[in-house]
Enzyme design. Structure first.
Site, mmCIF file in Angstrom:
data_model
loop_
_atom_site.group_PDB
_atom_site.id
_atom_site.type_symbol
_atom_site.label_atom_id
_atom_site.label_comp_id
_atom_site.label_asym_id
_atom_site.label_seq_id
_atom_site.Cartn_x
_atom_site.Cartn_y
_atom_site.Cartn_z
ATOM 1 N N HIS A 183 -9.370 1.011 4.911
ATOM 2 C CA HIS A 183 -8.094 1.182 5.613
ATOM 3 C C HIS A 183 -8.304 2.106 6.819
ATOM 4 C CE1 HIS A 183 -3.992 2.422 6.459
ATOM 5 N NE2 HIS A 183 -3.623 1.313 5.849
ATOM 6 N N LYS A 230 0.191 4.277 -0.342
ATOM 7 C CA LYS A 230 -0.428 5.469 0.261
ATOM 8 C C LYS A 230 -0.193 6.694 -0.624
ATOM 9 C CE LYS A 230 0.159 3.382 4.763
ATOM 10 N NZ LYS A 230 0.182 3.562 6.194
ATOM 11 N N GLY A 269 2.809 -1.038 4.367
ATOM 12 C CA GLY A 269 2.925 0.372 4.019
ATOM 13 C C GLY A 269 4.381 0.735 3.802
ATOM 14 N N SER A 288 3.546 -2.399 10.410
ATOM 15 C CA SER A 288 5.006 -2.419 10.566
ATOM 16 C C SER A 288 5.619 -3.790 10.259
ATOM 17 C CB SER A 288 5.407 -1.942 11.962
ATOM 18 O OG SER A 288 4.967 -0.608 12.163
ATOM 19 N N GLU A 322 -6.703 4.488 7.912
ATOM 20 C CA GLU A 322 -6.521 5.929 7.633
ATOM 21 C C GLU A 322 -7.768 6.514 6.998
ATOM 22 O OE1 GLU A 322 -2.826 5.474 5.526
ATOM 23 O OE2 GLU A 322 -1.858 4.926 7.416
ATOM 24 N N ASN A 332 0.873 -1.175 0.000
ATOM 25 C CA ASN A 332 0.000 0.000 0.000
ATOM 26 C C ASN A 332 0.910 1.224 0.000
ATOM 27 O OD1 ASN A 332 -1.786 2.065 0.524
ATOM 28 N ND2 ASN A 332 -2.216 1.444 2.637
ATOM 29 N N GLU A 350 -5.326 -5.192 10.694
ATOM 30 C CA GLU A 350 -4.316 -4.165 10.916
ATOM 31 C C GLU A 350 -4.587 -3.430 12.230
ATOM 32 O OE1 GLU A 350 -2.334 -2.945 7.032
ATOM 33 O OE2 GLU A 350 -4.113 -1.715 7.190
ATOM 34 N N GLY A 402 2.565 2.083 10.776
ATOM 35 C CA GLY A 402 3.493 3.198 10.610
ATOM 36 C C GLY A 402 4.175 3.618 11.898
HETATM 37 C C1 PEP Z 1 -0.690 -0.001 6.176
HETATM 38 O O1 PEP Z 1 -0.833 1.190 6.038
HETATM 39 O O2 PEP Z 1 -1.528 -0.775 5.710
HETATM 40 C C2 PEP Z 1 0.476 -0.464 6.921
HETATM 41 C C3 PEP Z 1 0.462 -1.685 7.389
HETATM 42 O O3 PEP Z 1 1.512 0.420 7.081
HETATM 43 P P1 PEP Z 1 2.948 0.094 7.734
HETATM 44 O O4 PEP Z 1 3.451 -1.174 7.081
HETATM 45 O O5 PEP Z 1 3.808 1.282 7.365
HETATM 46 O O6 PEP Z 1 2.756 -0.044 9.184
#
Ligand code: PEP
Length: 252
Positions: A95, A11, A234, A213, A97, A9, A167, A173
């Protein structure tokens, strides 16, 4: 029996040129990868160029969001018909966000999941609790609410075509990853919910990704859990080397 699925992703990152370069590097590095489905989700403006770059490879194109109406006076929105037209096979829906900054609710997630399925595309439906919710002991309640709300009104056959991404919001993040055991516990819960909603056969078939992460140094232990079938990534998907090392988790 469930093919692992690794999705990047991206973003709100990468111009068309940058996205094309990243997709090219990932495609080249993933040439020999077998039995892992790889999905790249760039911004809308880079869908076409990334789609061209990965055409003829096993990589698949995904979008980061969608609107449920097919066309009309909905300024700024993009429909699943248009995403299919742009070469998408997957669409991320709900998601955290989007839930946090853009007012996404279980109801809108549900409408989007239905629109994506109707077009024959695969939704990657995101669910997960915040840190205060976890600390209040509400993981099961929140995740059940997201899963049941997002899949409301779907037939078992339709549920069988969904990918779910667990998630935990506190891990996105932040550099904090759920331990493999914490993640497995929730994945098992989700599979149980799928069993209730769509039966044992469908529940065994649906892939449940972990997101939050995921990095080269933790991917193997996460992927070794019985109900973790892939990752939604991400930060680590923005660098070809890091993402390729996730995709090649089996070779570690
Ligand atoms: C995401 O935004 O779906 C995500 C898992 O981000 P990150 O890997 O940066 O934590």
């Amino acid at each position: 029996m469930r093919i692992p699925i690794m999705a990047g992703n991206w973003k709100l990152n990468k111009t068309k040129q940058e996205a094309e370069a990243l997709a090219g590097d990932i495609a080249a590095g993933a040439r020999d990868v077998k039995d892992v489905e790889i999905v790249l989700c760039p911004v809308y403006t880079a869908l076409d160029s990334v789609g061209r770059t990965i055409s003829g490879t096993a990589l698949k194109l995904g979008a980061q969001d969608v609107y449920w109406q097919e066309s009309g006076a909905f300024t700024g929105e993009v429909s699943s018909t248009m995403l299919k037209d742009a070469g998408c096979v997957f669409v991320i829906v709900g998601h955290s966000e989007r839930r946090q900054f853009f007012g996404e609710s279980n109801e809108t997630v549900n409408q989007k999941v239905k629109a994506v399925l109707q077009e024959g595309l695969t939704p990657i439906m995101c669910v997960g609790e915040t840190l205060p919710e976890r600390e209040a002991g509400r993981v099961e309640a929140v995740v059940s609410d997201h899963v049941k709300g997002g899949l409301a009104g779907l037939t078992a056959e339709e549920i069988g075509r969904v990918v779910i991404a667990y998630e935990p919001v506190w891990a996105i993040g932040t550099g904090k990853t759920a331990t493999p055991e914490q993640a497995q516990e929730v994945h098992e819960l989700i599979r149980g919910l799928l069993r209730e909603l769509a039966g044992a056969e469908v529940a065994e078939r649906v892939r449940i990704q972990y997101g939050g992460s995921v990095k080269p140094d933790n991917v193997k232990s996460l992927m070794s859990q019985k109900d973790i079938d892939g990752a939604l990534v991400g930060g680590a998907s923005l660098k070809a080397d890091a993402f390729l090392s996730l995709v090649k988790f089996n070779e570690k």
